[in-house]
Design an enzyme around this catalytic site. Structure first.
Site, PDB file in Angstrom:
ATOM      1  N   SER A 147      -6.357   4.025  16.058  1.00  0.00           N
ATOM      2  CA  SER A 147      -5.980   3.292  17.259  1.00  0.00           C
ATOM      3  C   SER A 147      -6.171   4.188  18.469  1.00  0.00           C
ATOM      4  O   SER A 147      -6.180   5.420  18.361  1.00  0.00           O
ATOM      5  CB  SER A 147      -4.504   2.868  17.168  1.00  0.00           C
ATOM      6  OG  SER A 147      -4.015   2.398  18.402  1.00  0.00           O
ATOM      7  N   LYS A 191      -0.672   6.802  13.845  1.00  0.00           N
ATOM      8  CA  LYS A 191      -2.116   6.684  13.996  1.00  0.00           C
ATOM      9  C   LYS A 191      -2.784   8.045  14.185  1.00  0.00           C
ATOM     10  O   LYS A 191      -3.979   8.191  13.898  1.00  0.00           O
ATOM     11  CB  LYS A 191      -2.446   5.727  15.131  1.00  0.00           C
ATOM     12  CG  LYS A 191      -2.160   4.279  14.760  1.00  0.00           C
ATOM     13  CD  LYS A 191      -2.889   3.894  13.471  1.00  0.00           C
ATOM     14  CE  LYS A 191      -2.579   2.503  12.995  1.00  0.00           C
ATOM     15  NZ  LYS A 191      -3.299   2.166  11.729  1.00  0.00           N
ATOM     16  N   ASN A 238      -6.995  -0.697   6.123  1.00  0.00           N
ATOM     17  CA  ASN A 238      -6.568  -1.387   7.334  1.00  0.00           C
ATOM     18  C   ASN A 238      -5.073  -1.678   7.376  1.00  0.00           C
ATOM     19  O   ASN A 238      -4.508  -1.808   8.461  1.00  0.00           O
ATOM     20  CB  ASN A 238      -7.352  -2.706   7.456  1.00  0.00           C
ATOM     21  CG  ASN A 238      -6.773  -3.629   8.497  1.00  0.00           C
ATOM     22  OD1 ASN A 238      -6.890  -3.387   9.696  1.00  0.00           O
ATOM     23  ND2 ASN A 238      -6.119  -4.696   8.043  1.00  0.00           N
ATOM     24  N   TYR A 285       4.721   4.420  16.275  1.00  0.00           N
ATOM     25  CA  TYR A 285       3.385   3.946  15.908  1.00  0.00           C
ATOM     26  C   TYR A 285       2.299   4.953  16.284  1.00  0.00           C
ATOM     27  O   TYR A 285       1.392   5.225  15.493  1.00  0.00           O
ATOM     28  CB  TYR A 285       3.111   2.608  16.597  1.00  0.00           C
ATOM     29  CG  TYR A 285       1.717   2.078  16.380  1.00  0.00           C
ATOM     30  CD1 TYR A 285       1.320   1.594  15.129  1.00  0.00           C
ATOM     31  CD2 TYR A 285       0.788   2.043  17.419  1.00  0.00           C
ATOM     32  CE1 TYR A 285       0.042   1.097  14.926  1.00  0.00           C
ATOM     33  CE2 TYR A 285      -0.488   1.548  17.225  1.00  0.00           C
ATOM     34  CZ  TYR A 285      -0.854   1.071  15.978  1.00  0.00           C
ATOM     35  OH  TYR A 285      -2.123   0.596  15.786  1.00  0.00           O
ATOM     36  N   ILE A 306      -6.262  -5.644  20.636  1.00  0.00           N
ATOM     37  CA  ILE A 306      -7.076  -6.680  19.992  1.00  0.00           C
ATOM     38  C   ILE A 306      -6.255  -7.951  19.855  1.00  0.00           C
ATOM     39  O   ILE A 306      -5.047  -7.904  19.575  1.00  0.00           O
ATOM     40  CB  ILE A 306      -7.561  -6.198  18.610  1.00  0.00           C
ATOM     41  CG1 ILE A 306      -8.273  -4.839  18.716  1.00  0.00           C
ATOM     42  CG2 ILE A 306      -8.488  -7.241  17.982  1.00  0.00           C
ATOM     43  CD1 ILE A 306      -9.497  -4.817  19.611  1.00  0.00           C
ATOM     44  N   VAL A 317       0.810  -1.219   0.000  1.00  0.00           N
ATOM     45  CA  VAL A 317       0.000   0.000   0.000  1.00  0.00           C
ATOM     46  C   VAL A 317       0.842   1.267   0.000  1.00  0.00           C
ATOM     47  O   VAL A 317       0.334   2.348  -0.309  1.00  0.00           O
ATOM     48  CB  VAL A 317      -0.978   0.042   1.191  1.00  0.00           C
ATOM     49  CG1 VAL A 317      -2.032  -1.030   1.072  1.00  0.00           C
ATOM     50  CG2 VAL A 317      -0.234  -0.010   2.525  1.00  0.00           C
TER      51      VAL A 317
END
Length: 260
Positions: free
Chosen positions: A154, A171, A102, A167, A200, A76
């Site tokens: 997130s 997000k 995603n 990270y 998750i 992507v």
């Protein structure tokens, strides 16, 4: 290790029956759970992932339940790959109704240990990859004057956390892109929303080990990790016409984490 059960807690609603949905990062975790749920709901699917072998396995599993699905391996962060992906959706199914952006990476690094290369790679996948996916999917949606995009953000986009110096900011890009594109595309009939999952039960989280998992579970008021299928249900709602007056929203699916 996480397990996947494509069966929803409620029977299929047909909310996205016959819709053409592109799902990136579909080979595992929340992407796979979303693809499986969308298949049950009657969507026609175009699934993308960098991992060709895992993607092919998911495609076969979904074909086995009678759903129409095409797998398109690719990166992507590559504009050429994303353009090809969206082109394949149009070639096979005539257009794009839904995009689930995603695909992403989840590096663990604090400021001292983070490298420039790690920063650049994370922003390329989580940032540029989401931007490119939205850009080229929206271009097809605008042609029909309708569409729904759901981005994966997130809790790290809202709450400061140790070990998320790379990270977390990536997000923030996901949530910011969601809000700005929602306004940019509103008059063109395209809705843009996001989900912000907490911890998750996915392969990426399993790498934290028992001690790490117990620590993150303790931070969630509901006292457990979420399931990929629970995130998929929230994505389904935002992608469906039931959310027809919702755009620019970032929906927490976090077991109460952000309510603290």
């Amino acid at each position: 290790m996480p397990t996947h059960d494509a069966r929803p807690s409620n029977p299929p609603s047909g909310r996205i029956h016959d819709k053409v949905a592109v799902v990136t990062g579909a080979a595992s975790g929340m992407g796979r759970a979303t693809a499986e749920r969308f298949a049950i709901e009657g969507a026609r699917l175009v699934l993308a992932d960098l991992d060709r072998e895992k993607l092919e396995a998911v495609v076969k599993d979904i074909q086995a339940v009678g759903a129409e699905v095409v797998g398109v391996p690719g990166d992507v962060s590559s504009e050429a790959d994303v353009r090809f992906l969206m082109g394949e959706a149009v070639r096979h199914f005539g257009g794009i109704d839904i995009l689930i952006a995603n695909a992403g990476v989840i590096p663990e690094a604090d400021l001292a240990s983070a490298t420039v290369d790690l920063w650049d790679h994370t922003m390329a996948v989580d940032g540029r990859g989401m931007f490119l996916s939205c850009k080229y999917a929206a271009a097809e949606m605008v042609k029909t004057g309708k569409g729904a995009i759901v981005c994966l953000s997130s809790i790290s986009a809202f709450a400061g956390q140790k070990g998320q110096a790379v990270y977390g900011p990536a997000k923030f890009v996901a949530s910011g892109l969601t809000k700005h594109l929602a306004i940019d595309l509103a008059d063109k009939g395209v809705r843009v929303n996001a989900v912000a999952p907490g911890t998750i039960d996915t392969p990426a989280v399993a790498k934290l080990g028992k001690e790490g998992i117990e620590k993150v579970i303790s931070m969630h008021p509901l006292g457990r990790m979420g399931k990929p299928e629970e995130v998929a249900s929230a994505i389904l709602f935002l992608a469906s016409d039931e959310a027809s007056f919702i755009t620019g929203a970032v929906l927490p699916v976090d077991g109460g984490y952000l309510a603290q």
